[in-house]
Design an enzyme around this catalytic site. Structure first.
Site, PDB file in Angstrom:
ATOM      1  N   GLU A  94      -7.296  -7.916  -1.693  1.00  0.00           N
ATOM      2  CA  GLU A  94      -7.628  -7.183  -0.008  1.00  0.00           C
ATOM      3  C   GLU A  94      -9.332  -6.521  -0.427  1.00  0.00           C
ATOM      4  O   GLU A  94      -9.005  -5.901  -0.974  1.00  0.00           O
ATOM      5  CB  GLU A  94      -6.595  -6.223   0.316  1.00  0.00           C
ATOM      6  CG  GLU A  94      -5.751  -6.844   1.118  1.00  0.00           C
ATOM      7  CD  GLU A  94      -4.794  -5.279   2.196  1.00  0.00           C
ATOM      8  OE1 GLU A  94      -5.230  -4.767   3.058  1.00  0.00           O
ATOM      9  OE2 GLU A  94      -3.772  -5.770   2.477  1.00  0.00           O
TER      10      GLU A  94
ATOM     11  N   GLU B 126       0.811  -0.941  -0.308  1.00  0.00           N
ATOM     12  CA  GLU B 126      -0.160   0.394  -0.077  1.00  0.00           C
ATOM     13  C   GLU B 126       1.290   1.169   0.004  1.00  0.00           C
ATOM     14  O   GLU B 126       0.128   2.196   0.550  1.00  0.00           O
ATOM     15  CB  GLU B 126      -0.493  -0.123   1.052  1.00  0.00           C
ATOM     16  CG  GLU B 126      -2.107  -1.246   1.237  1.00  0.00           C
ATOM     17  CD  GLU B 126      -3.179  -0.659   2.355  1.00  0.00           C
ATOM     18  OE1 GLU B 126      -2.975  -0.584   2.844  1.00  0.00           O
ATOM     19  OE2 GLU B 126      -3.794  -1.628   1.873  1.00  0.00           O
TER      20      GLU B 126
END
Ligand code: BMA
Length: 856
Positions: free
Chosen positions: A540, A443
């Site tokens: 995710e 991320e």
């Protein structure tokens, strides 16, 4: 089980025994009990190596269970102190007679100074790499004293932050709700050890891997590893890498009629030796022999290398009818839909992750029909056994490098230590066929692109430059050099090739037309599939739930057992997490309202698991049915890895398996929603659609059988792997079955093949929220436990339809064959597999059965 046995047909055998050989004439382990003390000597005793200070202090009785109640805060002091591990050892004549002796530290957590017999050998600053010090001249026959002094990781990180005065490297600290420590991005250690939104702050210190001496005369064979390299033609080659310090090495691989001689580098360097052979497809053993000349020495060694064959491609190419690029894995020439979840560290104290724990978790993943796990970048590069098990269980691994949710510094010494880490980890792991991709970070592209840390526009270029320096110019370059056999992705989520085109930081790394996405929405109704991104690859997504009462009980007391207790708030590390769970649940369910406080608490735990299971089911089914479609230019989803598989401690989190291994309702659901053949039902604007989804070779002819009862026309999955087998207006469907209304009926369905045999699990579709359902009454369910040759079984008898029937046997470890199910028939029998010996009477006493109407 070999990798090919759980994956789609055509996935050719890929097996390898990774060989990481420390070849030497003599190797002496220094593992065992060392003495341990804090900086002023007020805390002292012995500690195991491998091990960590927290584990040692608990064993010594200085501290209680660190997971108990508020102990994460109570034991903060440990990580603010400095700790020294010391051992005393003798050396043999045989060892000292060697020309070189090297002290090898396989894993130091983290910042340490290493002393032998009063002489400083050097320092360490990275938990993820090993260190070797030349010690021959310092060794005595007896009473050698080896001391490793560990500095407080929290204070070290803070000092490094202060020294980095030119500009901040955010985030400075985790959110308050995590009770964590600051600046973890300045220290190369498990990033979640300073706290995470599912984990406690236990900044560990210790020697978390082994320590040993290696003695040799001329050469040291460090490693043998093998990756298959495939050309454009069907001819394949495998490279065997041998690193040695000096001499000539001759490598012969009899099965390949290969016999070659190489000159290695000078002492202190190392040379990879490539051995190539035309390998056919299939798995077989290769006998490698090394014949080495160096001065007057000749050494022989025989190695059994298991070489594997599998190709992996990450396909990013134009998609007809859709802007952007595809994003899917082609394994052995076949596109494979990745089904699985994300792996986090299995314990805050890595020395307590036993082989049994790993085996149990990975079995649980494979038994829930997962074919992939992502080793998330805020934890650790897992131990060898993890990857061995994945190789053998057919679990493909998406391997992150350990950088997560932060910016990182790029000073020369930081880059240097990261470079060593990357080289060592890739060399250690690359022989594992289970690993199908390397990924640079978690991320951090998204954090930069969508400005999580409020970096002023005028400073952005500095951070982008640091980002490219670390992940592209260093990590990516090293990985591609060490392992050209696999794709490398710079981040997750990312737009992949499009991010690269945009200078490695895309304007929107969450773009569903490219790469992978992470998607969380706690407020939107998770039963509404239109809220989910029709992404190319969902790496995710998830929802939180609480673990079961039996798991929480081990770390709490009576006072804690309510949803709004201090304990319940303290364990929740995700801001507003407890409220979000109830809000999401309340969209479709009545919340527990028992006047008995303990019942209300346990029912609420149950309710959060129902909500989570149902939400993740809805989202995963959406991704699986989106694998062949393009709708509004989006689709061809080729992966669903929910967040997260496992837990680090007993606490609320996104996991489907509780700390300790107990399956949450979600994990039982995953068994079904990841089944190889699956019927998926949903509504689109008043029309019911049932899709047949199949991972099998595309030759199934399936029909849906829907209760109230409808048999559909057969459809064949040969053109695509998710096909519509029923499309009918709900109103018409209800009209066709007498007194049914949306409020009084629900649909169950399954798939049957041409011979009338059910394929895949049964599934259901609620036509209204259960909270609005008419006629749903409290079910009286009786249960009888029995034992036979195949184990234990529980036979249930219900006098009413019962949704989300949940069997719980408290702290009796084991699992049911299915759980959390919709009971539409009067009888049902489920199996129970205990993990430790138990009995019918123990199980009967512990068994509780809860279903939806019990909680209100
Ligand atoms: C993702 C992960 C983790 C986090 C999870 C839940 O962003 O990468 O950092 O734990 O979401 O918030």
């Amino acid at each position: 089980m070999a990798l090919n046995s759980r994956t789609p047909a055509g996935f050719v055998l890929c097996l390898c025994l990774g060989l990481f050989c420390a070849f030497s004439a003599h190797s002496v382990s220094l593992d065992g009990k060392w003495s341990l003390r804090n900086s002023d000597g007020s805390v002292a005793g012995s500690g195991s190596v491998p091990g960590c200070v927290h584990s040692a202090l608990q064993q010594l009785g200085y501290i209680q269970d660190p997971y108990f109640r508020f102990n994460d805060v109570a034991y903060r002091w440990i990580a603010f102190d400095n700790w020294t591990y010391t051992t005393t050892f003798n050396t043999s004549e045989q060892l000292r007679s060697k020309q070189k002796v090297v002290l090898v530290l396989d894993g130091v957590d983290t910042v340490a100074s290493v002393q032998l017999n009063g002489f400083t050998l050097g320092g360490t600053d990275n938990m993820f790499r090993s260190y070797a010090f030349s010690v021959r001249p310092l060794l005595k026959e007896a009473e050698n004293v080896l001391s490793i002094s560990l500095a407080s990781p929290v204070l070290y990180a803070s000092q490094r932050r202060k020294a980095h005065s030119a500009y901040p490297v955010p985030p400075e600290c985790p959110p308050d709700v995590q009770n964590g420590q600051c600046h973890v991005n300045f220290i190369r250690k498990e990033q979640s050890s300073f706290s995470w939104d599912w984990g406690p702050s236990f900044p560990t210190l210790g020697l978390w891997r082994g320590v040993h001496l290696e003695a040799f005369d001329v050469l040291q064979l460090i490693q043998v590893s093998s990756v298959p390299l495939f050309g454009t033609s069907s001819i394949t080659t495998s490279h065997v890498h041998i690193r040695l310090l000096d001499g000539l090495v001759s490598v012969s691989i009899p099965e390949l009629f290969s016999d070659q001689t190489y000159q290695s580098g000078a002492v202190g360097g190392s040379t990879p030796v490539h051995s190539q052979g035309p390998f056919g497809l299939g798995g077989f053993f290769i006998l490698c022999s090394f014949f080495v000349h160096g001065g007057f020495y000749t050494l022989w060694s025989l190695y059994l290398v298991q070489v594997y064959f599998r190709t992996v491609e990450l396909v990013q190419e134009p998609v007809p009818g859709s802007p952007g690029l595809s994003f899917f894995f082609r394994i052995n020439s076949k596109p494979v839909f990745l089904k699985g979840s994300n792996w986090i560290p299995a314990h805050a104290f890595q020395d307590q992750v036993t082989p049994d724990i790993l085996l149990n978790l990975l079995h649980s993943a494979a038994d829930a029909n997962m074919n992939a796990l992502r080793v998330w970048g805020g934890g650790v590069y897992e131990q060898d056994q993890f990857y061995d098990l994945c190789d053998h269980m057919g679990i493909m691994v998406w391997q992150d490098f350990m950088f997560a949710c932060a910016m990182y510094p790029t000073e020369a010494d930081f880059i240097q230590t990261v470079r060593s880490e990357v080289i060592q980890q890739v060399q250690r792991l690359k022989s594992h066929p289970s690993i199908i991709i390397w990924s640079g970070n978690n991320e951090n592209e998204a954090a930069l692109a969508t400005n999580w840390f409020d970096i002023p526009e005028s400073h952005r270029a500095t951070y982008v430059k640091d980002y490219v320096t670390l992940y592209v110019e260093n990590i990516r370059a090293l990985v591609q050099q060490e392992d050209p056999s696999r794709p490398f992705l710079v981040s997750s989520p990312t737009n992949g090739a499009e991010s690269e085109r945009e200078g490695w930081v895309a304007s929107n790394p969450y773009d569903p037309h490219f790469g992978d996405t992470h998607f969380y929405s706690y407020e939107d109704d998770c039963w509404d599939w239109s809220t989910f991104p029709r992404t190319r690859f969902a790496s995710e997504f998830g929802f939180q739930s609480w673990p079961s009462f039996s798991t929480l009980k081990t770390v709490s007391v009576d006072d804690d057992w309510s949803y709004d207790s201090n304990f319940s708030s303290h364990r929740q590390h995700h801001e507003h997490g407890n409220q979000q769970m109830l809000r999401q649940a309340a969209l479709h369910f009545h919340l527990p309202n028992s006047t008995d406080a303990l019942k209300r608490f346990t029912h609420t735990l149950y309710m959060t698991q129902v909500m989570q299971a149902q939400c993740v089911k809805a989202q995963t089914e959406f991704y699986r049915r989106s694998q062949t479609e393009i709708i509004d230019g989006k689709g061809r989803t080729m992966g669903a890895l929910y967040w997260q598989l496992n837990d680090i401690w007993p606490a609320p989190s996104w996991s489907s398996i509780e700390f300790g291994g107990k399956w949450k309702m979600l994990h039982y659901f995953a068994q079904d929603f990841f089944a190889a053949v699956l019927p998926v039902g949903f509504e689109d604007d008043g029309t019911l659609l049932i899709y047949a989804v199949s991972d099998l070779s595309p030759d199934l002819t399936l029909r849906a059988v829907v209760r109230v009862q409808l048999s559909t026309k057969p459809a064949t999955t040969s053109e695509s792997l998710a096909v519509v087998v029923l499309k009918q207006e709900v109103a018409a469907l209800l009209a066709g079955c007498g007194r049914c209304t949306r409020l009084s009926c629900l649909l169950t369905f399954h798939l049957e093949d041409g011979t009338g045999v059910q394929r895949g699990p049964s599934n259901y579709h609620f036509l209204c929220s259960p909270k609005d359902a008419e006629g749903l009454r409290k079910a009286n369910i009786t249960a009888k436990v029995q034992e036979d040759e195949s184990g234990f079984s529980v036979t249930l008898r219900s006098d009413a339809v019962a949704p989300f029937v949940w069997l719980d046997v408290g702290n009796i470890a084991g699992r049911f064959s299915s759980n959390g199910f919709l009971m539409v028939s009067a009888d049902r029998t489920v199996g129970f597999t205990p993990w430790r010996p138990t009995s019918v009477s123990q199980l009967s006493t512990s068994l509780s059965v809860t279903s939806l109407r019990d909680v209100y």
